[in-house]
Design an enzyme around this catalytic site. Structure first.
Site, mmCIF file in Angstrom:
data_model
loop_
_atom_site.group_PDB
_atom_site.id
_atom_site.type_symbol
_atom_site.label_atom_id
_atom_site.label_comp_id
_atom_site.label_asym_id
_atom_site.label_seq_id
_atom_site.Cartn_x
_atom_site.Cartn_y
_atom_site.Cartn_z
ATOM 1 N N ASP A 137 33.700 41.629 3.319
ATOM 2 C CA ASP A 137 32.295 41.970 3.048
ATOM 3 C C ASP A 137 31.612 42.614 4.263
ATOM 4 O O ASP A 137 30.591 43.282 4.119
ATOM 5 C CB ASP A 137 31.505 40.714 2.648
ATOM 6 C CG ASP A 137 32.139 39.969 1.487
ATOM 7 O OD1 ASP A 137 32.894 40.597 0.724
ATOM 8 O OD2 ASP A 137 31.889 38.756 1.347
ATOM 9 N N GLY A 192 29.598 31.913 6.156
ATOM 10 C CA GLY A 192 29.540 30.598 5.498
ATOM 11 C C GLY A 192 30.431 29.598 6.213
ATOM 12 O O GLY A 192 30.025 28.456 6.496
#
Ligand code: F6P
Length: 358
Positions: free
Chosen positions: A140, A116
């Protein structure tokens, strides 16, 4: 030629960020370059006055490299293209940010972030004609084209240790212990920690499950003579009817959370066990980096500066096949790297008798 490079951390923090900065600062210093650290991610450039400081090798003496968090601060909720204003509206502040960055007379920017953040930083630096290098970090592990991102290995160690600690209490009480871990839409933490921590069931967003199948596995463990079960569930796993368990925080920010509690209630209905949920949350992030993350961070920080020395930009540093390489940022942000349901680790888990509830 002497250069001035800017560096920032962006998105959720994780273990190893300070170690990346240390490596970049030490390598830059050896070339006679200066590194300017921007505080609070891109948001620091939108404060008045902008928040930054020169980072020196001496800033990293002692314990900093060993510590979790980021000495610069970070943000994962202030996208400069849609910046939350005090009156509740959103504003595109990208031009303001670029003008401030240019006024600092930096030659290039190193952004330590996840997919992101890279998306945003790549857009910004293109718009402002600023040279950019990305260093992947995220618990993640969902950034493409790198086998590992900084912070993942340490987060897995925390989740594995949590399973180790749940095992004796599960055995003492004849219970199902369910551990909910982070990971957003990728099940890497649950898969890795589930195998390493001896889980009976691993639930990840990439593999649909049925409650009945989880119950069947748990009852078969009992029939085999064991009085407890360990289940690890990734936060983005949906309910069987496809509902996401999410919390909407003040300002509209949505985060995953709560699937373990839901599943515990269901499993108590479908099995002869009590079930209890533990939500691991941010302890997976705010931890001191383990040796693998320190090593990865060090290699990536050095490489980021060397790419600038070589005049290679628009690149992300990556760890592939035991080596540090670089890939185009555009290629890295194209897809989110999720668990391959037919991949080696899922096969390993199944071969160990671990159920995915499918
Ligand atoms: O992307 C990292 C991550 O820790 C996810 O695993 C998690 O869903 C999210 O960030 C939590 O964000 P926040 O820190 O805003 O609660």
């Amino acid at each position: 030629m002497s250069k001035r490079i800017a560096i920032l951390t962006s998105g959720g923090d994780c273990a190893g960020l300070n170690a990346v900065m240390r490596a970049a600062v030490l390598r830059a210093d050896s070339l006679g370059w200066e590194i300017l650290g921007i505080e609070n991610g891109t948001a620091g450039l939108l404060d008045d006055p902008p928040r930054y400081r020169i980072l020196k090798p001496s800033d990293f003496d002692g314990s900093v490299m060993r510590r979790g968090g980021t000495i610069l601060g970070t943000t994962n909720s202030r996208n400069p293209f849609s910046y939350p204003m005090p009156d509740g509206s959103k504003k595109d502040r990208s031009d303001e940010l670029i003008a401030t960055l240019k006024s600092l007379e930096v030659e290039s920017l190193i952004g330590i972030g996840g997919d992101g953040s890279f998306d945003i930083l790549n857009r910004l630096t293109k718009q402002g004609d600023i040279k950019f290098i990305g260093v992947p970090k995220t618990i993640d592990n969902d950034v493409s084209l790198t086998d590992m991102s900084v912070g993942f290995d340490t987060a897995v160690a925390v989740a594995t240790e949590a399973l180790d600690r749940l095992q004796p209490t599960a055995a003492s009480h004849d219970r199902i212990m369910m551990l909910e871990v982070m990971g957003r839409d990728a099940g890497h933490i649950a898969l890795h920690a589930g195998i390493a921590g001896g889980a009976d069931v691993i639930l990840i967003p990439e593999i649909p499950y049925k409650i009945e199948n989880i119950a069947k596995k748990i009852e078969s463990v009992k029939k085999g003579g064991r009085n407890f079960s360990l289940v690890i569930v990734s936060e983005a796993v949906k309910t069987p009817d496809g509902k996401k368990h999410q919390v909407v925080y003040h300002g509209g920010e949505t985060r995953y959370g709560g699937i373990a509690d839901y599943l515990c209630v269901k499993l108590a209905e479908h099995t002869s066990y009590e079930a209890r949920a533990t939500v691991l949350g941010h302890v997976q992030r705010g931890v001191d980096p383990g040796h693998t993350d320190r090593l990865l961070a060090s290699a990536m920080g050095v490489k980021a500066v060397e790419l600038i020395a070589e005049g290679k930009f628009g690149r992300m540093v990556a760890w592939q096949n035991r080596n540090i390489v670089d890939v185009a940022i555009e290629d890295a942000v194209k897809d989110c790297f999720t668990v391959n349901p037919k991949g080696m680790l899922v096969h390993t888990a199944r071969s160990l008798g671990i159920s995915f509830g499918d």
